[in-house]
Design an enzyme around this catalytic site. Sequence first.
Site, PDB file in Angstrom:
ATOM      1  N   PHE A 139       5.390  -4.569 -13.075  1.00  0.00           N
ATOM      2  CA  PHE A 139       4.188  -4.266 -12.290  1.00  0.00           C
ATOM      3  C   PHE A 139       4.052  -2.757 -12.144  1.00  0.00           C
ATOM      4  CE2 PHE A 139       1.777  -3.488  -8.402  1.00  0.00           C
ATOM      5  CZ  PHE A 139       0.646  -4.252  -8.664  1.00  0.00           C
ATOM      6  N   ASP A 224       9.297   3.652 -13.558  1.00  0.00           N
ATOM      7  CA  ASP A 224       8.399   3.429 -12.427  1.00  0.00           C
ATOM      8  C   ASP A 224       9.270   3.111 -11.215  1.00  0.00           C
ATOM      9  OD1 ASP A 224       6.778   2.422 -10.460  1.00  0.00           O
ATOM     10  OD2 ASP A 224       5.564   1.178 -11.794  1.00  0.00           O
ATOM     11  N   LYS A 253       4.981   4.401  -2.664  1.00  0.00           N
ATOM     12  CA  LYS A 253       5.332   3.528  -1.530  1.00  0.00           C
ATOM     13  C   LYS A 253       6.125   4.210  -0.403  1.00  0.00           C
ATOM     14  CE  LYS A 253       4.562  -1.062  -3.315  1.00  0.00           C
ATOM     15  NZ  LYS A 253       4.425  -1.232  -4.753  1.00  0.00           N
TER      16      LYS A 253
HETATM   17  C1  LIG Z   1       3.350  -1.194  -5.688  1.00  0.00           C
HETATM   18  C2  LIG Z   1       3.706  -0.749  -7.047  1.00  0.00           C
HETATM   19  C3  LIG Z   1       2.807  -0.021  -7.840  1.00  0.00           C
HETATM   20  C4  LIG Z   1       1.390   0.263  -7.399  1.00  0.00           C
HETATM   21  O1  LIG Z   1       1.310   1.108  -6.316  1.00  0.00           O
HETATM   22  P1  LIG Z   1      -0.095   1.247  -5.536  1.00  0.00           P
HETATM   23  O2  LIG Z   1       0.188   2.283  -4.507  1.00  0.00           O
HETATM   24  O3  LIG Z   1      -0.427  -0.098  -4.985  1.00  0.00           O
HETATM   25  O4  LIG Z   1      -1.099   1.680  -6.529  1.00  0.00           O
HETATM   26  C5  LIG Z   1       3.243   0.421  -9.062  1.00  0.00           C
HETATM   27  N1  LIG Z   1       4.479   0.158  -9.508  1.00  0.00           N
HETATM   28  C6  LIG Z   1       5.367  -0.540  -8.784  1.00  0.00           C
HETATM   29  C7  LIG Z   1       6.740  -0.770  -9.326  1.00  0.00           C
HETATM   30  C8  LIG Z   1       5.008  -1.037  -7.533  1.00  0.00           C
HETATM   31  O5  LIG Z   1       5.878  -1.761  -6.836  1.00  0.00           O
END
Ligand SMILES: *Cc1c(COP(=O)(O)O)cnc(C)c1O
Length: 405
Positions: A139, A224, A253
Amino acid sequence: MTNTPVTRALFDEVMVPNYAPAPVIPVRGKGSRIWDQSDNEYIDFAGGIAVTSVGHSHPKLVATLKEQGEKLWHISNVMTNEPALRLAKKLTDATFAQKVYFANSGAEANEAAFKLARRFAVDHFGEEKNEIIAFEQGFHGRTLFTVSVGGQPKYSQGFGPALEGITHLPYNDIKALEAAVSNKTCAIIMEPLQGEGGIIDADPAFIKRARELCDQHNALLVLDEVQTGAGRLGTLYGYQQTGVIPDILTTAKGLGNGFPVAAMLTTDKVATSLAIGTHGSTYGGNPLACSIAEAVIDIVNTPEVLAGVNAKSKRFKAGLEAINIRLPFCNEVRGKGLLLGCALNSEYQGRAGEFLKAAQAKGLLVLVAGPNVIRMAPSLLIPEADIDAGLAILEAAISDIINAT
Ligand SMILES: *Cc1c(COP(=O)(O)O)cnc(C)c1O
């Protein structure tokens, strides 16, 4: 103007229906507890989806917000600002990186990372080198590029033609990775531990092999760490436990504890491809956001807090395992630091959402990661007493579900 009562019913009236929020509306929080409109109290194991890394209304963050709020909120990137420079210095001092790009969300930081990976390959090796290798269940956010790189087709389907040049492979499958990487690969993109995908840790050998393959094929390794970063796994960034160094890392986050802020970290060499005018953001790196992220890093990046994450993690896991002995509900308690998951056993497949609702009704907020995993991502500062009290509520909720089956 009439005074419309602000209720959950108003959501259905005035909001786009892309979310299905809970029946209650929280109005304040303190540490690891929040209260709703009726003053019902909840213990927070959800952390606003792994965001409120130092808890709600942390006094240092409230003070920073007020102080910077009275000085300067926004100036745009036509000028730089002191909090952004201080934050960038802190992030580069604490990581592999020498350069920082600021954004406002995880998806935006990833968008910058993916664009940079493509641009770097085009600059140095030509237009043909544009293939991105990513992983199933991964994700990366909800913009078109990030849902395309993400490995959950339900998020990318139905939005017209997909972006080209993206290959999805099974996570932790070294053979598949070796077979897929070629001189056309510009980047391998992965989470060091899949969060939304089900709390699945990268095999140390897998992430190491990804690094080697990137080196052999002049590709970039992009990690990520939007969910795993800012101390969540017990080190400031997850890669610091792997022995592998990425070329690009994204963080969001937990970095802002709820204030929208994100960063893409990279090396001097790779950063040259984001030359003047190639990319940008109006708000990214604004002084208000950066002052708060700076305060978060100051709180989190200390040996005491990071050791605390690991100690709390042990207590959490032991508590979950003890519940599972009394009330068997999961196959495995997994995860690192304070990003934990319980993978439901065969009896409860597809029912993670029911556990979330049952816990919420009893005063505990948890998350799910797909239909089969209960996920927890509390504040990194959660007191032991709140861990124990929350686990007791979770056990009562599990007991209700087991007895009703
Ligand atoms: C939550 C998340 C995102 C997206 O972040 P947003 O602030 O909602 O755009 C991207 N990568 C990972 C691994 C995430 O957990």
